[in-house]
Design a protein around this motif. Structure first.
Motif, mmCIF file in Angstrom:
data_model
loop_
_atom_site.group_PDB
_atom_site.id
_atom_site.type_symbol
_atom_site.label_atom_id
_atom_site.label_comp_id
_atom_site.label_asym_id
_atom_site.label_seq_id
_atom_site.Cartn_x
_atom_site.Cartn_y
_atom_site.Cartn_z
ATOM 1 N N CYS A 90 0.677 -0.760 0.244
ATOM 2 C CA CYS A 90 0.084 -0.035 -0.059
ATOM 3 C C CYS A 90 0.913 1.536 -0.200
ATOM 4 N N LYS A 91 2.088 1.596 0.813
ATOM 5 C CA LYS A 91 2.744 2.240 1.165
ATOM 6 C C LYS A 91 3.287 2.532 -0.576
ATOM 7 N N ALA A 92 4.249 2.009 -0.898
ATOM 8 C CA ALA A 92 4.822 1.533 -2.100
ATOM 9 C C ALA A 92 3.289 2.006 -3.086
ATOM 10 N N LEU A 93 3.130 1.911 -3.399
ATOM 11 C CA LEU A 93 1.759 2.039 -4.845
ATOM 12 C C LEU A 93 1.342 3.826 -4.223
ATOM 13 N N GLY A 94 1.567 4.160 -2.796
ATOM 14 C CA GLY A 94 0.876 5.202 -2.856
ATOM 15 C C GLY A 94 -0.943 5.377 -2.540
ATOM 16 N N THR A 95 -1.948 4.146 -2.249
ATOM 17 C CA THR A 95 -3.131 3.428 -1.859
ATOM 18 C C THR A 95 -2.818 3.155 -0.306
ATOM 19 N N GLU A 96 -4.640 4.165 0.277
ATOM 20 C CA GLU A 96 -4.402 3.777 1.633
ATOM 21 C C GLU A 96 -6.082 2.848 1.401
ATOM 22 N N THR A 120 -12.725 -11.808 12.810
ATOM 23 C CA THR A 120 -11.472 -11.633 12.085
ATOM 24 C C THR A 120 -11.166 -10.420 11.075
ATOM 25 N N MET A 121 -12.528 -10.382 10.009
ATOM 26 C CA MET A 121 -12.590 -8.891 9.778
ATOM 27 C C MET A 121 -12.370 -7.424 9.971
ATOM 28 N N ASP A 122 -12.425 -7.926 11.317
ATOM 29 C CA ASP A 122 -13.085 -6.523 11.958
ATOM 30 C C ASP A 122 -11.469 -5.828 12.618
ATOM 31 N N ASP A 123 -10.950 -6.936 13.302
ATOM 32 C CA ASP A 123 -9.267 -7.132 13.592
ATOM 33 C C ASP A 123 -9.007 -6.188 12.498
ATOM 34 N N PHE A 124 -8.005 -6.608 11.325
ATOM 35 C CA PHE A 124 -7.912 -6.374 10.548
ATOM 36 C C PHE A 124 -8.185 -5.698 10.371
ATOM 37 N N ALA A 125 -8.968 -4.586 10.579
ATOM 38 C CA ALA A 125 -9.861 -3.288 9.201
ATOM 39 C C ALA A 125 -9.219 -2.490 10.608
ATOM 40 N N GLY A 126 -9.170 -2.751 12.197
ATOM 41 C CA GLY A 126 -8.083 -1.766 13.061
ATOM 42 C C GLY A 126 -7.018 -1.693 13.330
ATOM 43 N N ARG A 127 -6.025 -3.216 12.622
ATOM 44 C CA ARG A 127 -5.129 -2.813 12.833
ATOM 45 C C ARG A 127 -4.305 -1.881 11.720
ATOM 46 N N LEU A 128 -5.273 -1.874 10.272
ATOM 47 C CA LEU A 128 -4.297 -1.512 8.829
ATOM 48 C C LEU A 128 -5.002 -0.123 9.616
ATOM 49 N N ALA A 129 -5.750 0.228 9.781
ATOM 50 C CA ALA A 129 -6.651 1.852 10.233
ATOM 51 C C ALA A 129 -5.185 2.062 10.897
ATOM 52 N N ASP A 130 -4.190 1.088 11.908
ATOM 53 C CA ASP A 130 -3.003 2.291 12.620
ATOM 54 C C ASP A 130 -2.714 2.647 11.655
ATOM 55 N N GLU A 131 -2.651 2.320 10.192
ATOM 56 C CA GLU A 131 -0.974 2.467 9.442
ATOM 57 C C GLU A 131 -1.854 3.605 8.583
ATOM 58 N N GLY A 132 -2.606 3.812 8.528
ATOM 59 C CA GLY A 132 -4.004 4.894 8.126
ATOM 60 C C GLY A 132 -4.299 3.867 6.857
ATOM 61 N N ILE A 133 -4.655 2.452 6.194
ATOM 62 C CA ILE A 133 -5.010 2.060 5.940
ATOM 63 C C ILE A 133 -6.680 1.680 6.286
ATOM 64 N N ARG A 134 -7.890 1.836 5.046
ATOM 65 C CA ARG A 134 -9.266 1.608 5.466
ATOM 66 C C ARG A 134 -8.886 -0.198 4.580
ATOM 67 N N LEU A 135 -10.278 -1.056 5.059
ATOM 68 C CA LEU A 135 -10.209 -2.479 4.876
ATOM 69 C C LEU A 135 -11.666 -2.252 4.628
#
Length: 286
Positions: A90-96, A120-135
């Motif tokens: 995500c960071k390399a490709l410039g997407t959030e 499980t998906m909610d947990d990953f949504a939270g972890r990705l949100a910590d990285e500035g990424i939306r799931l």
């Protein structure tokens, strides 16, 4: 402002044969500037090609794909096994944005397994949100089966409050629902939309000829596959209504997708979809 782009799943064989750079170049020449990556393995070489193409052609990546099952589902990485790689991509490709194309099929076995998958998906949504990424989670028609008083998609929404959604309007309609109403109901959490038309195919000549000779086999084959994936504007969906609903709901990216092309070249299909969107007044979103 909302952006209309292309879902690249349809181009996976082209990318395998010619490389992502050449495919992105051709998309740019076709008048597109946003791509959602799916079923194209993001190897270091492919990722670098996309980065180069984005830079040279003024393009962007709307989202990449990840799963919650084992790696290998259609060429997409697994959030379970490759979380750090997905974040790095995500960071390399410039997407959030990351989108899940579908839950593993065993998740549909029962309400309990659906709830577990949603958690499980909610947990990953939270972890990705910590990285500035939306799931986001992408629906098919399966998610409009009912569990008790609610559809599976509504169950997922209730059990995964940090998860966003990618509403696929063809599959919504195939699931017996109104795409505009579903998008309205998911306002605020419908982050991505798949623009995919729903067409009823005409019977081929051999089906009619078979009936005349007493052979129903070709007709039965046609009847079992009467619903087709279609170029935007060549089917029965209300795309002005869909796009306006998507804009009002706060969606960021609308991605053209056509799972099957029935012998046509995919770039011709994309050109027709784009031309229709221009015709109905959405050239500024492309």
């Amino acid at each position: 402002m909302v952006k209309i782009g292309v879902q690249a799943m349809m181009l996976k064989q082209h990318a395998a044969d010619h490389g992502a750079y050449q495919i992105w170049k051709r998309l740019a020449e076709s008048g597109f500037s946003s791509v959602e990556v799916s079923q194209i393995a993001l190897t270091p070489e492919t990722r670098d090609e996309i980065v180069r193409a984005n830079s040279e052609f003024g393009m962007g990546v709307a989202a990449i794909s990840g799963g919650i099952g084992p790696t290998g589902g259609g060429g997409n990485d697994s959030l379970v096994e490759s979380f750090d790689k997905i974040v790095a991509d995500c960071k390399a490709l410039g997407t959030e944005r990351v989108r899940i194309g579908m839950m593993p099929l065993p998740a549909f076995a029962s309400e309990q397994t659906l709830v577990e998958a949603a958690h499980t998906m909610d947990d990953f949504a939270g972890r990705l949100a910590d990285e500035g990424i939306r799931l986001s989670y992408h629906n098919h028609h399966y998610e409009f089966a009912r569990i008790g008083e609610r559809h599976i998609l509504d169950l997922i929404r209730a059990e995964a409050p940090r998860l966003l959604f990618e509403i696929d309007v063809h599959w919504v309609h195939r699931g017996g629902m109104d795409p505009v109403r579903v998008i309205n109901n998911y306002a605020g959490v419908a982050d991505l939309i798949h623009l995919k038309d729903y067409r009823i195919g005409l019977p081929p000549a051999e089906a009619i000829e078979g009936l005349a000779s007493g052979n129903r086999e070709a007709w039965t084959e046609y009847a079992n596959n009467i619903v087709q994936f279609a170029e935007v504007g060549s089917g029965n969906l209300d795309f002005p209504g869909i796009i306006e609903a998507a804009k009002a709901a706060g969606a960021a990216h609308l991605l053209i997708e056509q799972d099957q092309q029935y012998g046509r070249d995919i770039f011709d299909c994309l050109a027709d979809s784009r031309a229709h969107l221009v015709k109905i007044g959405y050239e500024s979103l492309l």
